[in-house]
Design an enzyme around this catalytic site. Structure first.
Site, mmCIF file in Angstrom:
data_model
loop_
_atom_site.group_PDB
_atom_site.id
_atom_site.type_symbol
_atom_site.label_atom_id
_atom_site.label_comp_id
_atom_site.label_asym_id
_atom_site.label_seq_id
_atom_site.Cartn_x
_atom_site.Cartn_y
_atom_site.Cartn_z
ATOM 1 N N ARG A 310 0.854 -1.190 0.000
ATOM 2 C CA ARG A 310 0.000 0.000 0.000
ATOM 3 C C ARG A 310 0.889 1.238 0.000
ATOM 4 N NH1 ARG A 310 -5.377 -1.209 1.137
ATOM 5 N NH2 ARG A 310 -5.707 -3.292 1.964
ATOM 6 N N GLU A 312 1.277 4.145 1.236
ATOM 7 C CA GLU A 312 0.891 5.080 2.288
ATOM 8 C C GLU A 312 1.682 6.384 2.159
ATOM 9 O OE1 GLU A 312 -1.512 4.593 4.253
ATOM 10 O OE2 GLU A 312 -1.863 2.428 4.235
ATOM 11 N N ARG A 318 0.810 3.086 12.664
ATOM 12 C CA ARG A 318 -0.124 2.038 12.270
ATOM 13 C C ARG A 318 0.153 1.457 10.889
ATOM 14 N NH1 ARG A 318 -5.993 3.819 12.248
ATOM 15 N NH2 ARG A 318 -6.466 1.700 12.875
ATOM 16 N N HIS A 319 0.918 2.172 10.054
ATOM 17 C CA HIS A 319 0.954 1.817 8.641
ATOM 18 C C HIS A 319 2.342 1.433 8.136
ATOM 19 C CE1 HIS A 319 -2.717 4.619 8.587
ATOM 20 N NE2 HIS A 319 -3.138 3.373 8.525
ATOM 21 N N GLU A 461 -8.518 -1.974 14.439
ATOM 22 C CA GLU A 461 -8.968 -2.942 13.439
ATOM 23 C C GLU A 461 -7.820 -3.818 12.953
ATOM 24 O OE1 GLU A 461 -8.823 -4.084 9.373
ATOM 25 O OE2 GLU A 461 -8.614 -1.917 9.595
ATOM 26 N N SER A 464 -10.586 -7.099 7.908
ATOM 27 C CA SER A 464 -11.694 -6.585 7.120
ATOM 28 C C SER A 464 -12.196 -7.728 6.251
ATOM 29 C CB SER A 464 -11.229 -5.414 6.241
ATOM 30 O OG SER A 464 -12.319 -4.843 5.562
ATOM 31 N N ARG A 512 -0.007 -6.472 12.436
ATOM 32 C CA ARG A 512 -0.965 -5.811 13.332
ATOM 33 C C ARG A 512 -1.472 -6.782 14.400
ATOM 34 N NH1 ARG A 512 -2.764 -1.083 12.648
ATOM 35 N NH2 ARG A 512 -4.855 -1.431 13.495
#
Length: 538
Positions: A310, A312, A318-319, A461, A464, A512
């Site tokens: 990703r 980012e 968090r990423h 989270e 998903s 995560r």
């Protein structure tokens, strides 16, 4: 800060005690330094050439470790296995020289580490086996060098505080297999120190070295040697193993999908775009499309463990730009709850496995990064998105009816769920359709909502998932509505034209899961060699 909030000054007696303590620590450092210098000076005239026992120690020539001869690896005993069952028996071990402490010219203590386990070794001059030159050799080894040690195991009279194994090796032979540089860029003792220890030292008027996150990542090979980091990545290994074994037992098939794709798997701006021999392409944000195509190919139930990307833009705790995805896709008979049932049983089994099989690793992590064990229920709590929004509204947090939850709202909801239901692991489902990917199936009774869910640990989270759209014409409409060029995913959509079963799935971020299970504050701590917007090395 107001004067009322300031701490009162120390009394003269307290100040003098503090000064005396600092002076004592200073003198102890000077004493150790002088002791080391004296041992080095006393041995400086000793020559290996004049030593009839020189065969018992030294640097292993390169030719001897170029696979010159085969050996029985069972000659070596693992440090972990050293206990009173091998008392008075000869052993041979290999590990790193974690600490080296000379005591005069005829004695030196080494602590040898292998895979997080440590043992104390005594090199003491003996007429027929250990010469003063060998003691000098031991004292001169650089920390973190890899050595072979041979000797007899003994049981000390008093507990050994500086090693995991409560035995001692009386060394008869010592060989350096790989010498580390004399001065390491970071000290492992500093890197293993907890924030609690640092703060206590500051309050006591002492100054301890704090190794910051960037320095750790610049010298990641050294940083990974600390007990906490060894624990983190052994826990991560167990997460992947538990994930794989559970799904294989449930008749899932492991697949491996391409990471170079035409178009984007989920749409949006967070895509690494590139030129693929004159054609536009990108790195896969997830194996989503190929997971679904595999269901259309009659595999029924599939999973994958692999990298996802990703792009980012923001640098947050968090990423990552590259992380490890744990992805699942499966046929469903009637309801997307069938997918949630798998999530429920999978993660309860995984958490049980970590608590049972990783006790020492969890303890090692907690020693440096204190955390409370994760609270979870035997049957995972499920709330609808509307129920979650209502819980937030009741405490004054307003959320748009069809909007997404921001980070603060997610954490607040996690706190409320813990207080009301006693769990830090729960499922929130039936999300607004507008905030879900184009392939998400709308709810039958209200098209503003979707047959989708997220899963949370400690208010953040980690998963998903959803039922997917398996009707090709509807899938095209959804893709166009989300701004995706249908031509770039034509092979994906066409796969549904040949008969596609209803299906759903979910994606999990491995890093995560570990970060939140261990209560860590930065995802870079759970990425072996992190890739974020500012880092592409080492």
């Amino acid at each position: 800060m107001s004067s009322d909030s300031q701490e009162p000054p120390l009394s003269s007696e307290a100040q003098s005690k503090k000064a005396a303590k600092k002076e004592a620590a200073k003198q102890e450092k000077l004493r150790r330094k002088a002791e080391l210098a004296a041992a080095t000076t006393a041995a400086s005239n000793l020559s290996v050439e004049d030593d009839p026992l020189a065969v018992n120690y030294g640097f292993v020539p390169l030719i001897e470790i170029q696979s010159k001869t085969s050996v029985d690896v069972n000659e070596w005993t693992r440090v972990e296995a050293l206990d009173d069952s091998v008392a008075n028996k000869p052993v041979k071990i290999r590990g790193r020289a974690q600490t080296i402490r000379p005591v005069g010219k005829k004695m030196a203590f080494l602590v040898i580490r292998e895979n997080g386990f440590t043992v104390q070794c005594l090199v003491q001059a003996q007429p027929d086996s250990v010469s003063p030159q060998m003691v000098k050799f031991a004292a001169g080894l650089s920390r973190e060098s890899i050595v072979d040690v041979e000797g007899v195991v003994s049981i000390p009279a008093a507990p050994i505080k500086g090693a995991t194994q409560q035995v001692e090796i009386q060394v008869s032979k010592l060989y350096c297999v790989s010498k580390a540089v004399p001065s390491l860029p970071i000290n492992l003792e500093d890197a293993a120190r907890s924030e609690v220890e640092i703060e206590k030292a500051i309050q006591a008027g002492e100054q301890l070295v704090r190794v910051n996150q960037d320095t750790r990542l610049n010298f990641r090979v050294l940083d990974l040697r600390t007990p906490a980091n060894q624990g983190i990545f052994r826990i991560q290994s167990q997460v992947g193993n538990a994930f794989r074994q559970f799904l294989l037992a449930e008749s899932f098939v492991e697949i491996h999908t391409p990471k170079l794709i035409a178009g984007s798997s989920e749409g949006g701006a967070a895509v690494f775009r590139l030129d693929y021999k004159g054609q536009p392409a990108c790195l896969a944000q997830s194996p989503q499309l190929h997971k679904q195509m595999s269901i259309c190919a009659d595999f029924g139930r599939v999973f994958e463990i692999g990298p996802v990307f990703r792009a980012e833009d923001s640098f947050t705790h968090r990423h990552l730009c590259e992380f490890t995805g744990l992805d699942v896709e499966m046929e469903i008979k009637k309801h997307y709850f069938e997918v949630m049932d798998v999530v429920d049983r999978l993660f309860v089994a995984m958490f049980d496995s970590l608590n049972t099989n990783c006790k020492k690793d969890l303890e090692a992590v907690a020693n440096q990064y204190p955390f409370e064990p994760l609270k979870y229920l035997r049957k995972t709590l499920r709330l609808t998105y509307e129920e979650g929004i209502q819980m937030l509204k009741e405490v004054g947090v307003e959320i748009e009816p069809f909007g997404d939850l921001n980070t603060e709202a997610e954490r607040k909801l996690g706190q409320l769920v813990l207080e009301k239901y006693g769990t830090e692991f729960y499922i929130l489902h039936r999300y607004p359709l507008a905030i879900r990917p184009f392939y998400t199936m709308p709810c039958y009774d209200n098209s503003n909502y979707s047959n989708s869910f997220d899963v949370f640990i400690r208010g953040e989270e980690i998963i998903s998932g959803a039922q997917r759209v398996h009707v090709p014409e509807f899938l095209e409409q959804r893709a166009q509505a989300c701004g995706i060029d249908v031509k770039t995913i034509s092979s994906y959509i066409d796969s549904f034209r040949y008969g596609a079963p209803p299906h759903g799935g979910f994606g999990v971020g491995l890093e995560r899961v570990v970060m939140l299970f261990c209560g860590l504050n930065n995802i870079r701590k759970t990425s072996l060699y992190p890739r974020d917007p500012l880092r592409i090395a080492p």
